[in-house]
Design an enzyme around this catalytic site. Structure first.
Site, short mmCIF file in Angstrom:
data_model
loop_
_atom_site.label_atom_id
_atom_site.label_comp_id
_atom_site.label_asym_id
_atom_site.label_seq_id
_atom_site.Cartn_x
_atom_site.Cartn_y
_atom_site.Cartn_z
N ASP A 1 40.95 -17.06 -15.87
CA ASP A 1 40.27 -17.66 -14.71
C ASP A 1 39.16 -18.60 -15.17
OD1 ASP A 1 41.73 -16.65 -12.61
OD2 ASP A 1 40.48 -14.87 -12.37
N ARG B 1 26.37 -11.96 -0.37
CA ARG B 1 26.14 -11.22 0.89
C ARG B 1 25.44 -9.89 0.62
NH1 ARG B 1 31.45 -9.41 4.08
NH2 ARG B 1 31.74 -8.35 2.09
N ASN C 1 43.02 -11.14 -15.83
CA ASN C 1 44.01 -11.69 -14.89
C ASN C 1 45.38 -11.92 -15.52
OD1 ASN C 1 43.73 -14.15 -16.27
ND2 ASN C 1 43.90 -15.34 -14.38
N ALA D 1 29.62 -12.62 -5.79
CA ALA D 1 29.31 -11.86 -7.02
C ALA D 1 30.46 -10.93 -7.38
CB ALA D 1 28.01 -11.08 -6.82
N GLY E 1 34.74 -10.52 -8.83
CA GLY E 1 35.42 -10.77 -10.09
C GLY E 1 35.51 -12.25 -10.42
N LYS F 1 42.10 -6.43 -10.93
CA LYS F 1 41.55 -7.19 -12.07
C LYS F 1 40.56 -6.38 -12.90
CE LYS F 1 42.02 -11.97 -10.68
NZ LYS F 1 41.33 -13.21 -10.33
P1 NAP Z 1 36.16 -9.81 -5.03
O1 NAP Z 1 35.90 -9.31 -6.40
O2 NAP Z 1 36.66 -8.87 -3.99
O3 NAP Z 1 34.78 -10.47 -4.50
C1 NAP Z 1 34.69 -10.96 -3.21
C2 NAP Z 1 33.36 -11.72 -3.04
O4 NAP Z 1 33.40 -12.35 -1.76
C3 NAP Z 1 32.14 -10.81 -3.04
O5 NAP Z 1 31.04 -11.50 -3.56
C4 NAP Z 1 31.93 -10.56 -1.54
O6 NAP Z 1 30.62 -10.25 -1.19
C5 NAP Z 1 32.28 -11.91 -0.98
N1 NAP Z 1 32.66 -11.87 0.42
C6 NAP Z 1 33.80 -11.35 0.93
N2 NAP Z 1 33.82 -11.52 2.27
C7 NAP Z 1 32.66 -12.15 2.59
C8 NAP Z 1 32.09 -12.59 3.81
N3 NAP Z 1 32.72 -12.41 4.95
N4 NAP Z 1 30.90 -13.22 3.77
C9 NAP Z 1 30.25 -13.40 2.60
N5 NAP Z 1 30.73 -13.00 1.42
C10 NAP Z 1 31.93 -12.38 1.41
O7 NAP Z 1 37.19 -11.02 -5.03
P2 NAP Z 1 37.38 -12.14 -6.19
O8 NAP Z 1 38.42 -11.70 -7.17
O9 NAP Z 1 36.05 -12.50 -6.69
O10 NAP Z 1 38.05 -13.34 -5.37
C11 NAP Z 1 37.26 -14.05 -4.40
C12 NAP Z 1 38.00 -15.29 -3.93
O11 NAP Z 1 38.26 -16.19 -5.00
C13 NAP Z 1 39.35 -15.01 -3.28
O12 NAP Z 1 39.45 -15.79 -2.12
C14 NAP Z 1 40.35 -15.49 -4.31
O13 NAP Z 1 41.55 -15.95 -3.71
C15 NAP Z 1 39.59 -16.64 -4.95
N6 NAP Z 1 40.09 -16.87 -6.33
C16 NAP Z 1 40.66 -18.08 -6.60
C17 NAP Z 1 41.13 -18.35 -7.86
C18 NAP Z 1 41.77 -19.68 -8.14
O14 NAP Z 1 42.49 -19.80 -9.15
N7 NAP Z 1 41.52 -20.69 -7.34
C19 NAP Z 1 41.03 -17.40 -8.88
C20 NAP Z 1 40.41 -16.18 -8.59
C21 NAP Z 1 39.95 -15.92 -7.30
P3 NAP Z 1 30.10 -8.71 -1.19
O15 NAP Z 1 29.70 -8.40 -2.62
O16 NAP Z 1 28.97 -8.74 -0.25
O17 NAP Z 1 31.23 -7.86 -0.72
#
Ligand code: NAP
Length: 482
Positions: free
Chosen positions: A320, A370, A305, A347, A349, A284
């Site tokens: 999104d 975290r 996205n 914090a 994407g 992304k």
């Molecule tokens: P990302 O950029 O990789 O960010 C992941 C986030 O999750 C970071 O803040 C990370 O913290 C945190 N994290 C990961 N594992 C953790 C843990 N064990 N404990 C605490 N914090 C944790 O991913 P993203 O694109 O933002 O996506 C995140 C989630 O949103 C995914 O599950 C995705 O499927 C969901 N999502 C859903 C939609 C929808 O349409 N419903 C759309 C987009 C995303 P750190 O900074 O400490 O690593």
């Protein structure tokens, strides 16, 4: 569409045929996967198929099969089975047994000449395929294991260089599109297997191929859309876009592309004339330098996205934030209450899209994460407050608790016991919104619901952003599905 039968008994194989009757056009009977005690019954199978044509295959272990006997025993088995009603026989490139070939010829059994490569895609693929058939009537088959998008490109180019009937399929995650797009790529058939059985890596079941991917509607003119990610085969998006193409009578298909390189994926979009695609983790942010044009939200959110492919290049959008806002605005309307302070957990994407949306609504936002430095960085960029994700921050969160949005992967399958706010006391007045959509109800959502909160799950957001993508891809509104 060919259904692979790899169960250990003839009876089990027949029940799989019954389960998918009406889906499969033919079956491949993998005699090598039978329990050896069943060998005598193998001859009966074609007569029990009620007209479904069958391919006879006795695959050696070194070619990915289960036959461990000697080569002489294997040839003897092929020889014994051929006259019993099979329509095709799969013979590897090196099989020269005149008796088998004569028997196949006399019985009108068409030979599929196969080779397998579990390591990758050979550089000289077209020559290897062209050298396979021993006569004009034989169908060349190559089952390859692309390990990258570059390999997939070589496979598709190699397949394109071969005219006439051919079966050229990619196994594994990178090869998945070739299974769906067999007809578009000029293939004779695609293989499927029963849902619980993974007869070959990346194979899907007949219902998914026909109902989700609309395999029967795909032809040389089908316009191609998809999603890139790594991993990506678990995505629900094909199940959202493909039925809508069907409903509107559009000759389009939406396919997941497991991707390792955006440069190489760009080559693939040219080769396959991909019209547009969704973008998921981890591309992304990385995709932004590849965009020739982008929506203004991308500059604020820092991620994309959705990409539409035009003659001028890749046009990027981030839906999104709209996807996130729509279900929230519905609830805010119902609640009839002004919400002004929100907490966003995470914090990454997705968090940035959510914070951008909440800020657009004029809210004050607290980001908890975290990794506190990341929370701080995002908060400074988007004009919010921040705190570490820990029990010590709970009192701070309660001051920003009109809306609590969970944007991490905590609580997502298989981590279904995960709860990023474990120990936090919900009062019941909060709107709690979890972006996770597998499972539909996470542990945190359940806890919030029990406390009386309004709860929103991630599936609604997924659908709303997909509707925006669909409209961008096709110029048509997402239709109501039956
Ligand atoms: P990302 O950029 O990789 O960010 C992941 C986030 O999750 C970071 O803040 C990370 O913290 C945190 N994290 C990961 N594992 C953790 C843990 N064990 N404990 C605490 N914090 C944790 O991913 P993203 O694109 O933002 O996506 C995140 C989630 O949103 C995914 O599950 C995705 O499927 C969901 N999502 C859903 C939609 C929808 O349409 N419903 C759309 C987009 C995303 P750190 O900074 O400490 O690593």
């Amino acid at each position: 569409m060919c259904l692979c039968l790899t169960a250990p008994t003839v009876e089990e194989n027949l029940s799989i045929v019954d389960k998918y009757r009406g889906y499969a056009d033919l079956v491949e009977f993998r005699v090598d996967k039978l329990n050896p005690r069943e060998y005598p019954h193998a001859l009966r199978l074609p007569s029990l198929l009620e007209g479904l044509p069958a391919i006879l295959t006795v695959r050696r272990k070194e070619d990915g099969g289960g036959f461990t006997g000697s080569e002489a025993e294997r040839l003897q088995k092929l020889h014994a089975c051929i006259p019993h009603g099979f329509r095709y026989v799969d013979l590897e490139a090196d099989v020269r047994d005149e008796g088998i070939l004569k028997s196949a010829h006399e019985k009108g059994v068409r030979v599929i000449r196969s080779f397998h490569d579990f390591q990758g895609v050979p550089d000289d693929l077209p020559e290897r395929i062209r050298s396979l058939p021993r006569s004009a009537d034989e169908i060349p088959k190559a089952a390859l294991f692309p390990r990258s998008i570059k390999d997939l490109i070589r496979l598709i180019n190699g397949s394109g260089a071969v005219k006439g009937d051919k079966i050229i399929l990619g196994m594994g995650e990178f090869g998945f599109p070739t299974r769906v797009l067999a007809a578009k790529l000029g293939g004779y058939l695609s293989f499927t297997s029963e849902k619980r059985i993974n007869a070959a890596p990346g194979q899907v079941d007949p219902e998914t191929l026909i109902n989700v991917y609309r395999f029967r509607e795909i032809d040389g003119y089908t316009a191609l859309f998809g999603i890139i990610g790594n991993p990506v085969l678990h995505t629900r998006s094909p199940g959202i876009h493909n039925p809508a193409f069907g409903k509107l009578g559009l000759n389009c298909v939406y396919v997941p592309f497991h991707t390792d390189s955006l440069e190489h994926f760009r080559e693939l979009t040219d080769l396959l004339d991909v019209k547009g695609f969704s973008v998921t983790i981890p591309f992304k942010e990385r995709i932004i330098p590849f965009l020739s044009e982008k929506g203004e939200e991308i500059d604020h959110i820092g991620s994309c996205n959705t990409v539409t492919v035009t003659s001028a290049g890749w046009q990027g959008r981030n839906f999104d934030y709209i996807g996130f806002l729509k279900p929230l605005q519905k609830e805010l309307g119902h609640k009839g209450k002004a919400c002004s302070r929100a907490t966003v957990i995470g914090a990454g994407g997705a968090s940035r899209a959510v914070v951008y949306a909440l800020r657009k609504l004029g809210m004050e936002v607290l980001i908890v994460n975290r990794t506190p430095e990341r929370a701080k960085r995002t908060a400074e960029q988007l004009g919010c407050s921040w705190a570490p994700l820990s029990g010590d921050s709970h009192s701070r969160i309660s001051g920003y608790a009109d809306i609590i949005v969970q944007t991490t992967s905590v609580g997502m399958h298989p981590d279904v016991d995960g709860d990023p706010l474990a120990g936090y006391h919900f009062t019941g007045s909060e709107i709690v919104y979890d972006l996770v959509y597998t499972p539909n109800v996470t542990k945190m959502m359940k806890r919030a619901g029990e406390a009386g909160c309004t709860v929103i799950g991630g599936l609604e957001m997924l659908l709303e952003q997909a509707y925006c993508q669909f409209e961008t891809f096709t110029g048509r509104k997402y239709p109501g599905l039956d």
